[in-house]
Design an enzyme around this catalytic site. Structure first.
Site, PDB file in Angstrom:
ATOM      1  N   GLU A   1      -9.198  -4.927   3.586  1.00  0.00           N
ATOM      2  CA  GLU A   1      -9.881  -6.076   2.973  1.00  0.00           C
ATOM      3  C   GLU A   1     -11.162  -5.640   2.273  1.00  0.00           C
ATOM      4  O   GLU A   1     -11.515  -6.160   1.218  1.00  0.00           O
ATOM      5  CB  GLU A   1     -10.156  -7.164   4.020  1.00  0.00           C
ATOM      6  CG  GLU A   1      -8.924  -7.668   4.779  1.00  0.00           C
ATOM      7  CD  GLU A   1      -7.713  -8.025   3.923  1.00  0.00           C
ATOM      8  OE1 GLU A   1      -7.911  -8.369   2.737  1.00  0.00           O
ATOM      9  OE2 GLU A   1      -6.577  -7.946   4.427  1.00  0.00           O
TER      10      GLU A   1
ATOM     11  N   TYR B   1       2.586  -3.714  -2.167  1.00  0.00           N
ATOM     12  CA  TYR B   1       1.702  -2.946  -1.302  1.00  0.00           C
ATOM     13  C   TYR B   1       2.096  -1.466  -1.262  1.00  0.00           C
ATOM     14  O   TYR B   1       1.311  -0.585  -1.606  1.00  0.00           O
ATOM     15  CB  TYR B   1       1.749  -3.496   0.128  1.00  0.00           C
ATOM     16  CG  TYR B   1       1.100  -4.843   0.286  1.00  0.00           C
ATOM     17  CD1 TYR B   1       1.763  -6.012  -0.079  1.00  0.00           C
ATOM     18  CD2 TYR B   1      -0.187  -4.966   0.814  1.00  0.00           C
ATOM     19  CE1 TYR B   1       1.173  -7.263   0.076  1.00  0.00           C
ATOM     20  CE2 TYR B   1      -0.797  -6.207   0.978  1.00  0.00           C
ATOM     21  CZ  TYR B   1      -0.113  -7.351   0.602  1.00  0.00           C
ATOM     22  OH  TYR B   1      -0.707  -8.571   0.751  1.00  0.00           O
TER      23      TYR B   1
HETATM   24  N1  BES Z   1      -4.829 -10.687  -0.116  1.00  0.00           N
HETATM   25  C1  BES Z   1      -3.961 -10.379   0.962  1.00  0.00           C
HETATM   26  C2  BES Z   1      -3.402 -11.607   1.631  1.00  0.00           C
HETATM   27  C3  BES Z   1      -2.594 -12.511   0.715  1.00  0.00           C
HETATM   28  C4  BES Z   1      -1.759 -12.015  -0.262  1.00  0.00           C
HETATM   29  C5  BES Z   1      -2.679 -13.874   0.876  1.00  0.00           C
HETATM   30  C6  BES Z   1      -1.038 -12.881  -1.088  1.00  0.00           C
HETATM   31  C7  BES Z   1      -1.963 -14.729   0.055  1.00  0.00           C
HETATM   32  C8  BES Z   1      -1.140 -14.232  -0.933  1.00  0.00           C
HETATM   33  C9  BES Z   1      -4.651  -9.515   2.004  1.00  0.00           C
HETATM   34  O1  BES Z   1      -5.507  -8.577   1.462  1.00  0.00           O
HETATM   35  C10 BES Z   1      -3.597  -8.730   2.716  1.00  0.00           C
HETATM   36  O2  BES Z   1      -2.922  -7.971   2.081  1.00  0.00           O
HETATM   37  N2  BES Z   1      -3.485  -8.900   4.022  1.00  0.00           N
HETATM   38  C11 BES Z   1      -2.518  -8.200   4.832  1.00  0.00           C
HETATM   39  C12 BES Z   1      -3.163  -7.109   5.619  1.00  0.00           C
HETATM   40  C13 BES Z   1      -3.139  -5.757   5.025  1.00  0.00           C
HETATM   41  C14 BES Z   1      -3.690  -4.744   6.000  1.00  0.00           C
HETATM   42  C15 BES Z   1      -1.813  -5.296   4.499  1.00  0.00           C
HETATM   43  C16 BES Z   1      -1.978  -9.173   5.859  1.00  0.00           C
HETATM   44  O3  BES Z   1      -2.543 -10.227   5.999  1.00  0.00           O
HETATM   45  O4  BES Z   1      -0.991  -8.841   6.497  1.00  0.00           O
HETATM   46 ZN    ZN Z   2      -4.472  -7.031   0.445  1.00  0.00          ZN
END
Ligand code: BES
Ligand code: ZN
Length: 641
Positions: free
Chosen positions: A334, A422
């Site tokens: 984050e 990702y």
């Molecule tokens: N920005 C994302 C969360 C998100 C993405 C919310 C798309 C809504 C729509 C956040 O940065 C994220 O990727 N969170 C991941 C954790 C990360 C360590 C891969 C999660 O929440 O699992």
């Molecule tokens: Zn993210």
């Protein structure tokens, strides 16, 4: 549906023109970075060049080429009784010379009044309602209009909001989750990642509760429940965030603090004591932090994500509090978004990989800098496995969804939230690092952030930039094969190798255990760190009988671990193996925790192993506590009516 097709008055060439003037495209008609075109028809290339010239966000009704917001003054009241937010959003705007209107996104909002430059205006009824895009609010403008104010109330069912009820001595809690297109459910706004604005806010909440936003934040409770906020840097609407609850503040560094409910504040302060080290490492890699402070808010367990990169204040699930700091990679992730995403922002949700792929890469580099290569390579190995599994899972159904560049028009952008953006994104960047060398790559990435700070980026412009600045050598360019990565399916065979000897030893141990060795005598469980435990549990064969799970449980009481990732992997296998002693813990977990990444595989495992009754029974109890982002997915998975 393309929301723009409804708007006929405004010529297409205006859009192209405005974007060209704004310097948003580099349509020289020559190299667009798509030069491995051998495999591709010229018309596809022409189409892509055309796309560069008109970056239209299919998920917003706004027409920023006509009129766009530049600053927000938000005055609002949060009412737990009616579960509504009501107030006035006053926007400074800039307009094209001949602009006759400005369009906002709304979703389930009631608009009471609109003023332009302080004078009430008649505005047409909100446009037709779309299931996830909501309804456009079109405000007529007279020449030279500078400000639009909208008085409105949100719906108790607003998709972004989760109202957590007071329970026993626990106070109520409210939080927002705006990404991707939910900001419009709690504020009328031009809800497109390519549109940025600064904001100030005044928010009235019940006495005794603290209010926090993605902005300069208070550190103590205001007796009157009134808070003011300032976000001086321009941000897109999906980074608007609000939380209201009984939280405490605890500093953990010069620029870092944690906020959490009183029961968790000590644990949180311990768990995230190294935040400032992460921040320093990040700055050491890719340049100065642009947002002054970096704080972390621990939300109720119903938060549907692991973390959300709201500027200055990351929102996080309490499930990353493991007691041993083993899950801080999420904070690194984050934090990395403070550059990739918050500073340089995907222009549309089709370009989501530019946010997340860069962020996973940056996260890995922070982890390597702070905890060493062995740890970061273990994480990369898990990421590789996640990617291979995801490619497997979606290749048959939706092969186009395995491209980095997505085509989400007509779909909920949430559909793009897969491991492709990702992890395929991560491995693509890692491939470039390995091709040009780390030193050059790092210098290049620093300039990328610097040159595009506080701006948008779409895939085509990125490819053009890459061609011009990094892949200038024909050999490097040929080695990367970026067309395959960005516009092609699956995982190209030049994907970098990751190797982690420790993970390999885990795999060997698992093979031995599956061949009949016993857990107590032959498993170094206690010597393993989280990544090793997770690898072991998540790779147990689906059809492993319950007795083998009992063997593990007896030896190491895995069902009582405090690490929620390990617990999750354990429970998923327990379901698949029919190991029932774990079911009470499973039910408790699913009622408490609303993190979609855990819910989906657990409910799916029940569904796939003939335990639909159990799944529906638990879901019925748990569903009222989940956020709309989670119920949206689970309703579909479980065919819930
Ligand atoms: N920005 C994302 C969360 C998100 C993405 C919310 C798309 C809504 C729509 C956040 O940065 C994220 O990727 N969170 C991941 C954790 C990360 C360590 C891969 C999660 O929440 O699992
Ligand atoms: Zn993210």
């Amino acid at each position: 549906m393309n929301p723009h097709t409804a708007l006929t008055r405004w010529s297409f060439s205006l859009v192209v023109g405005a974007l060209l003037i704004a310097g948003c495209a580099a349509p020289n008609g020559e190299s667009t970075g798509t030069d491995s075109t051998d495999a591709e028809a010229p018309s596809a290339k022409a189409q892509r060049i055309a796309a560069m010239k008109q970056v239209i966000d299919q998920h917003s009704f706004a027409r920023p080429d006509e009129a766009r917001i530049t600053h927000l003054d938000w005055n609002a009241r949060v009412d737990f009784g009616t579960r509504t937010i009501s107030g006035t959003a006053t926007y400074d705007i800039t307009t094209a010379e001949d602009a006759e209107r400005i369009i906002f996104d709304t979703h389930e909002l009631t608009v009471q009044e609109v003023l332009v430059d302080g004078a009430p205006v008649d505005f047409p009824p909100l446009g037709e309602s779309h299931p996830f895009l909501g309804r456009p609010l079109t405000v007529p403008l007279s020449p030279g209009a500078k400000q639009v104010a909208i008085r409105y109330t949100s719906s108790p069912d607003a998709g972004a909001l989760l109202w957590v009820e007071a329970q026993g001595d626990k106070s109520p809690f409210l939080f927002t989750q705006s990404q991707a297109i939910l900001a419009r459910t709690w504020i009328p706004v031009q809800d497109s990642p390519g549109i940025r604005f600064s904001y100030n806010a005044t928010v009235q909440v019940p006495e005794g509760l603290m209010a926090l936003m993605s902005a300069e934040n208070p550190t103590a409770v205001s007796d009157a429940g009134q808070y003011t906020f300032r976000m001086a840097q321009p941000i897109p609407a999906y980074l608007l965030a609000l939380a209201v609850g009984e939280v405490e503040y605890r500093s953990v560094g010069d620029r870092c603090a944690v906020y959490a409910v009183p029961e968790l504040i000590d644990e949180a302060a311990f768990e995230f004591a190294e935040m400032e080290d992460l921040l320093l490492a990040a700055e050491g890699l890719y340049g100065k932090y642009a947002w002054d402070r970096y704080d972390l808010l621990i939300l109720p367990a119903a938060f549907p994500f692991g973390g959300m990169e709201n500027p200055r204040l990351t929102f996080a699930t309490p499930t990353i509090i493991a007691g041993d700091r083993s899950l801080v990679a999420l904070v690194a992730h984050e934090l990395a978004h403070s550059w990739s995403g918050n500073l340089v922002t995907n222009s549309t949700w089709d370009d989501f990989w530019l946010n997340e792929g860069f962020t996973v890469y940056f996260e890995q580099r922070i982890m390597e800098a702070v905890y060493g290569r062995e740890t970061s390579e273990m994480l990369a190995t898990l990421s590789y496995q996640g990617l291979v599994d995801e490619v497997d899972a979606i290749s048959d159904l939706n092969p186009d969804d395995t491209h980095l560049k997505l085509h989400l028009a007509g779909r909920n952008p949430d559909d793009g939230m897969t491991a492709i953006a990702y992890d395929k994104g991560y491995f693509f960047l890692r491939l470039m690092e390995e091709t040009v060398g780390r030193e050059r790559f790092d210098t290049w990435l620093s300039s990328y952030f610097k040159e595009h700070a506080f701006g948008g980026m779409d895939t085509e412009r990125f490819v053009e930039y890459l061609d011009r600045t990094l892949l200038v050598d024909a050999g490097d360019k040929a080695a990367v094969r970026l067309d395959e990565w960005i516009y092609g399916p699956g995982l190209p065979d030049n994907c970098p190798n990751v190797s982690s000897p420790r993970i390999e030893r885990v795999d060997a141990t698992l093979a031995d255990w599956e061949a009949g060795k016993t857990a107590t005598a032959d498993l170094p469980w206690n010597d393993w760190i989280y990544q090793e435990r997770y690898r072991f549990l998540s790779n147990i064969a689906d059809d492993t009988p319950a007795e083998r799970m009992a063997d593990l449980d007896k030896a190491w009481s895995i069902g009582t671990t405090g690490n929620n990732e390990v617990l999750f992997a354990w429970m998923e296998q327990a379901i698949r193996s029919g190991y029932s002693p774990t079911y009470p813990r499973l039910e408790q977990f699913l009622i408490e925790v609303g993190r979609r990444k855990f819910l989906t595989p657990l409910y799916r495992a029940m569904k796939e192993t003939g335990k639909m009754d159990m799944a529906l029974d638990i879901y019925g109890k748990a569903r009222p506590g989940y956020h709309s982002v989670a119920t949206g997915t689970m309703d579909e998975l479980l065919d819930w009516k």
